[in-house]
Design an enzyme around this catalytic site. Structure first.
Site, PDB file in Angstrom:
ATOM      1  N   TYR A 167       0.711  -9.037  -2.140  1.00 43.83           N
ATOM      2  CA  TYR A 167       0.710  -8.043  -3.228  1.00 43.83           C
ATOM      3  C   TYR A 167      -0.187  -8.520  -4.382  1.00 43.83           C
ATOM      4  CZ  TYR A 167       3.083  -4.703  -6.425  1.00 43.83           C
ATOM      5  OH  TYR A 167       3.395  -3.692  -7.301  1.00 43.83           O
ATOM      6  N   LYS A 171      -3.450  -6.500  -5.644  1.00 39.18           N
ATOM      7  CA  LYS A 171      -3.543  -5.964  -7.007  1.00 39.18           C
ATOM      8  C   LYS A 171      -4.673  -6.638  -7.793  1.00 39.18           C
ATOM      9  CE  LYS A 171      -0.057  -2.978  -6.821  1.00 39.18           C
ATOM     10  NZ  LYS A 171      -0.314  -1.529  -6.783  1.00 39.18           N
TER      11      LYS A 171
HETATM   12  P1  NAP Z   1       8.146   3.453  -5.118  1.00 40.85           P
HETATM   13  O1  NAP Z   1       9.324   3.908  -5.900  1.00 40.85           O
HETATM   14  O2  NAP Z   1       8.357   2.680  -3.854  1.00 40.85           O
HETATM   15  O3  NAP Z   1       7.202   4.715  -4.824  1.00 40.85           O
HETATM   16  C1  NAP Z   1       5.998   4.573  -4.122  1.00 40.85           C
HETATM   17  C2  NAP Z   1       5.566   5.922  -3.578  1.00 40.85           C
HETATM   18  O4  NAP Z   1       4.361   5.725  -2.822  1.00 40.85           O
HETATM   19  C3  NAP Z   1       6.610   6.529  -2.630  1.00 40.85           C
HETATM   20  O5  NAP Z   1       6.710   7.915  -2.868  1.00 40.85           O
HETATM   21  C4  NAP Z   1       6.007   6.216  -1.263  1.00 40.85           C
HETATM   22  O6  NAP Z   1       6.411   7.113  -0.253  1.00 40.85           O
HETATM   23  C5  NAP Z   1       4.518   6.364  -1.552  1.00 40.85           C
HETATM   24  N1  NAP Z   1       3.715   5.736  -0.515  1.00 40.85           N
HETATM   25  C6  NAP Z   1       3.932   4.560   0.137  1.00 40.85           C
HETATM   26  N2  NAP Z   1       2.980   4.364   1.064  1.00 40.85           N
HETATM   27  C7  NAP Z   1       2.134   5.420   0.999  1.00 40.85           C
HETATM   28  C8  NAP Z   1       0.965   5.807   1.718  1.00 40.85           C
HETATM   29  N3  NAP Z   1       0.461   5.061   2.708  1.00 40.85           N
HETATM   30  N4  NAP Z   1       0.364   6.976   1.388  1.00 40.85           N
HETATM   31  C9  NAP Z   1       0.862   7.750   0.402  1.00 40.85           C
HETATM   32  N5  NAP Z   1       1.968   7.455  -0.299  1.00 40.85           N
HETATM   33  C10 NAP Z   1       2.599   6.308  -0.007  1.00 40.85           C
HETATM   34  O7  NAP Z   1       7.203   2.522  -6.007  1.00 40.85           O
HETATM   35  P2  NAP Z   1       6.974   2.514  -7.589  1.00 40.85           P
HETATM   36  O8  NAP Z   1       7.808   1.452  -8.151  1.00 40.85           O
HETATM   37  O9  NAP Z   1       7.026   3.887  -8.121  1.00 40.85           O
HETATM   38  O10 NAP Z   1       5.456   1.967  -7.607  1.00 40.85           O
HETATM   39  C11 NAP Z   1       4.332   2.802  -7.855  1.00 40.85           C
HETATM   40  C12 NAP Z   1       3.107   1.915  -8.073  1.00 40.85           C
HETATM   41  O11 NAP Z   1       3.354   1.027  -9.173  1.00 40.85           O
HETATM   42  C13 NAP Z   1       2.769   1.021  -6.875  1.00 40.85           C
HETATM   43  O12 NAP Z   1       1.380   0.896  -6.744  1.00 40.85           O
HETATM   44  C14 NAP Z   1       3.370  -0.313  -7.266  1.00 40.85           C
HETATM   45  O13 NAP Z   1       2.726  -1.386  -6.620  1.00 40.85           O
HETATM   46  C15 NAP Z   1       3.109  -0.301  -8.757  1.00 40.85           C
HETATM   47  N6  NAP Z   1       3.985  -1.236  -9.498  1.00 40.85           N
HETATM   48  C16 NAP Z   1       5.324  -1.040  -9.544  1.00 40.85           C
HETATM   49  C17 NAP Z   1       6.118  -1.942 -10.253  1.00 40.85           C
HETATM   50  C18 NAP Z   1       7.601  -1.783 -10.378  1.00 40.85           C
HETATM   51  O14 NAP Z   1       8.216  -2.661 -11.012  1.00 40.85           O
HETATM   52  N7  NAP Z   1       8.230  -0.751  -9.854  1.00 40.85           N
HETATM   53  C19 NAP Z   1       5.519  -3.034 -10.884  1.00 40.85           C
HETATM   54  C20 NAP Z   1       4.151  -3.204 -10.805  1.00 40.85           C
HETATM   55  C21 NAP Z   1       3.390  -2.279 -10.113  1.00 40.85           C
HETATM   56  P3  NAP Z   1       7.818   6.884   0.531  1.00 40.85           P
HETATM   57  O15 NAP Z   1       8.829   7.656  -0.227  1.00 40.85           O
HETATM   58  O16 NAP Z   1       7.584   7.408   1.910  1.00 40.85           O
HETATM   59  O17 NAP Z   1       8.087   5.409   0.536  1.00 40.85           O
END
Ligand code: NAP
Length: 258
Positions: A167, A171
């Site tokens: 990851y 990133k």
């Molecule tokens: P999340 O709740 O897991 O949501 C991710 C979304 O992306 C889900 O709707 C998922 O679909 C979709 N997805 C996964 N693989 C995909 C693909 N191949 N094509 C299209 N859509 C896809 O994650 P989040 O926490 O909202 O994270 C969103 C972004 O923020 C990510 O890039 C993550 O790395 C970044 N981020 C998050 C955090 C945190 O603390 N949460 C911190 C740093 C960065 P499904 O429902 O099918 O899984």
């Protein structure tokens, strides 16, 4: 051009009326919150996700709030699926003003235990996806002579993190991609920036379990996890008033820099 013209009131730039915004992975979590905020600022939003059910549900819920939405199922690792998505947006709305590369996954493990499969899945979904999605979208933006690209990176990509070598590499790569696109496309009035979230309360971090979350909370100076709206606010800045900002990484992490 006079500075008077260039330095118009920034509040007006928050209005994204008639602009088209595409947010990948916006069926739930941070992506959904970003889509809601862009919609509240006046944009028409494309809800795009690999999961058909959440994709449709979110698009119809946002429509009920009074916005214009388009639901397009798309797997960001698959070029054919991406081409179809861009074709659909262009045939329905004819332009793309804002692209948020948000879709992402985690497959955590210590480096020595990490399988090649988990390495590759995370690189494909968090990094190569931005390369694949941005390509057809930036062609559209280039013709328009305007566009805003916002990539959702992570503090892990800036500082590293135990158990996240895949990851962190993805990133960090996304940040390099962001800065290079900023240089190559500035002449076409396209900006490219990244938001690097810290620990945000979504399904992704809930999967870490209570004990781990409590340990992380102790390290965050602001003593709380971020909420998806904190990230959406930063995205809104890059999509709206931040027209003279490009190639930047904004960490939104409650002060957690190590
Ligand atoms: P999340 O709740 O897991 O949501 C991710 C979304 O992306 C889900 O709707 C998922 O679909 C979709 N997805 C996964 N693989 C995909 C693909 N191949 N094509 C299209 N859509 C896809 O994650 P989040 O926490 O909202 O994270 C969103 C972004 O923020 C990510 O890039 C993550 O790395 C970044 N981020 C998050 C955090 C945190 O603390 N949460 C911190 C740093 C960065 P499904 O429902 O099918 O899984």
């Amino acid at each position: 051009m006079s500075t008077e013209v260039m330095c118009e009131k920034q509040a007006d730039k928050f209005k994204l009326k008639d602009q088209v915004a595409l947010v990948t992975g916006s069926g739930r979590g941070i992506g959904r919150s970003i889509a809601e905020s862009l919609m509240a600022a006046g944009a028409k939003v494309v809800i795009s996700d690999i999961n058909e059910e959440t994709c449709k549900k979110t698009a119809s819920e946002l429509k009920e709030m009074g916005g214009e939405t388009l639901s397009v199922v798309c797997d960001v690792t698959n070029s054919e699926s991406i081409e179809k998505m861009v074709e659909k947006i262009m045939s329905e709305w004819g332009r793309i003003d804002v692209l948020v590369n948000n879709a992402g996954i985690t497959r955590d493990n210590l480096y020595m235990r990490m399988s090649e499969q988990d390495w590759q899945a995370v690189i494909d979904t968090n990094l190569s996806s931005a390369f694949k999605v941005t390509k057809p979208v930036i062609k559209v933006m280039s013709k328009q002579r305007s566009g805003r690209i916002i990539n959702i990176a992570s503090t892990t990509g800036v500082h590293g993190n135990f158990g996240q070598v895949n990851y962190a590499a993805a990133k960090a790569g996304l940040i390099g991609f962001t800065k290079t696109v900023a240089l190559e496309y500035a002449s076409r009035n396209i900006t490219s920036n990244a938001v690097a979230p810290g620990f945000i309360d979504t399904d992704m971090t809930r999967a870490l379990g209570e004990e781990n979350v409590n340990k992380i909370l102790e390290r965050i100076p602001l003593k709380r996890m971020g909420c998806p709206e904190d990230i959406a606010n930063a995205v809104l800045f890059f999509a709206g008033p931040g027209s003279y900002v490009t190639g930047q990484v904004l960490e939104v992490n409650g002060g957690l820099y190590t």
